[in-house]
Design an enzyme around this catalytic site. Sequence first.
Site, PDB file in Angstrom:
ATOM      1  N   GLU A 101      -3.585  -8.791   2.841  1.00 57.80           N
ATOM      2  CA  GLU A 101      -3.649  -9.192   4.257  1.00 57.80           C
ATOM      3  C   GLU A 101      -5.431  -9.157   4.526  1.00 57.80           C
ATOM      4  O   GLU A 101      -5.834  -9.771   5.481  1.00 57.80           O
ATOM      5  CB  GLU A 101      -2.996  -8.573   5.350  1.00 57.80           C
ATOM      6  CG  GLU A 101      -3.294  -7.318   5.835  1.00 57.80           C
ATOM      7  CD  GLU A 101      -2.774  -5.997   4.696  1.00 57.80           C
ATOM      8  OE1 GLU A 101      -2.900  -5.002   5.293  1.00 57.80           O
ATOM      9  OE2 GLU A 101      -2.240  -6.333   3.841  1.00 57.80           O
ATOM     10  N   HIS A 145      -4.344  -4.410  -0.197  1.00 54.14           N
ATOM     11  CA  HIS A 145      -3.897  -5.028   1.010  1.00 54.14           C
ATOM     12  C   HIS A 145      -4.204  -6.498   0.733  1.00 54.14           C
ATOM     13  O   HIS A 145      -5.247  -6.968   1.146  1.00 54.14           O
ATOM     14  CB  HIS A 145      -4.795  -4.201   2.115  1.00 54.14           C
ATOM     15  CG  HIS A 145      -4.479  -2.927   2.771  1.00 54.14           C
ATOM     16  ND1 HIS A 145      -3.379  -2.691   3.586  1.00 54.14           N
ATOM     17  CD2 HIS A 145      -4.895  -1.771   2.171  1.00 54.14           C
ATOM     18  CE1 HIS A 145      -3.418  -1.480   3.469  1.00 54.14           C
ATOM     19  NE2 HIS A 145      -3.985  -0.985   2.873  1.00 54.14           N
ATOM     20  N   CYS A 188       0.904  -1.435  -0.034  1.00 52.08           N
ATOM     21  CA  CYS A 188       0.022  -0.043   0.054  1.00 52.08           C
ATOM     22  C   CYS A 188       0.710   1.010   0.074  1.00 52.08           C
ATOM     23  O   CYS A 188       1.734   1.328  -0.941  1.00 52.08           O
ATOM     24  CB  CYS A 188      -0.951   0.056   1.072  1.00 52.08           C
ATOM     25  SG  CYS A 188      -2.605   1.122   0.826  1.00 52.08           S
TER      26      CYS A 188
END
Length: 192
Positions: free
Chosen positions: A172, A170, A78
């Site tokens: 995750e 992202h 990011c």
Amino acid sequence: MIAIVDYGLGNIANLTNALNYLGYTVNVTNNIDELEAADQIILPGVGHFKDAMARLDDLDLVPELIRLKETKPFIGICLGMQLLFESSEEGDVKGLDFLPGVVKKMTCQLPVPHLGWNKLNADLPSLDEDVYFIHSYKVHTEENVVATAEYEDKVVAIVQKDNIIGIQFHPEKSGDKGLQILNQALKGGFNQ
């Protein structure tokens, strides 16, 4: 062991949980010796480009990160990806300059920030996935691009040059597919 650079601007808890889930040992640190001891380095980031560079400067991490990227796999996520480039309009400040390109504010008719799920466009079938984005600035480069997304215009989503990888979204927060992409990055990346 994977070192996550802790400079106060990152989604560190979720990223640590994702890496632990994938079976990696993680050290969240801004200690130079601990970064040196790591097998790989991840530079996360959420927030303002100028603030991020100021914090890295305040911790005397900029010259160390520049040195370490010569010998270690290095992933920016990011804002961390954006920091890998030459400069940003967000504060008119220089970046780490690991990769050629600049970061500019997104200008489009669609809502900014680019927030939510979007499909990756890539030649690799493993990257043909929907992933979670949240950003108001984007990288402008034609070099080292592995995957893009469309948000009225092209958004550079993944870049790789040798041992340096940038991921704009992202992973995750992108479910199982995002974790697979993160794992692929950690296993050497996308230029194989």
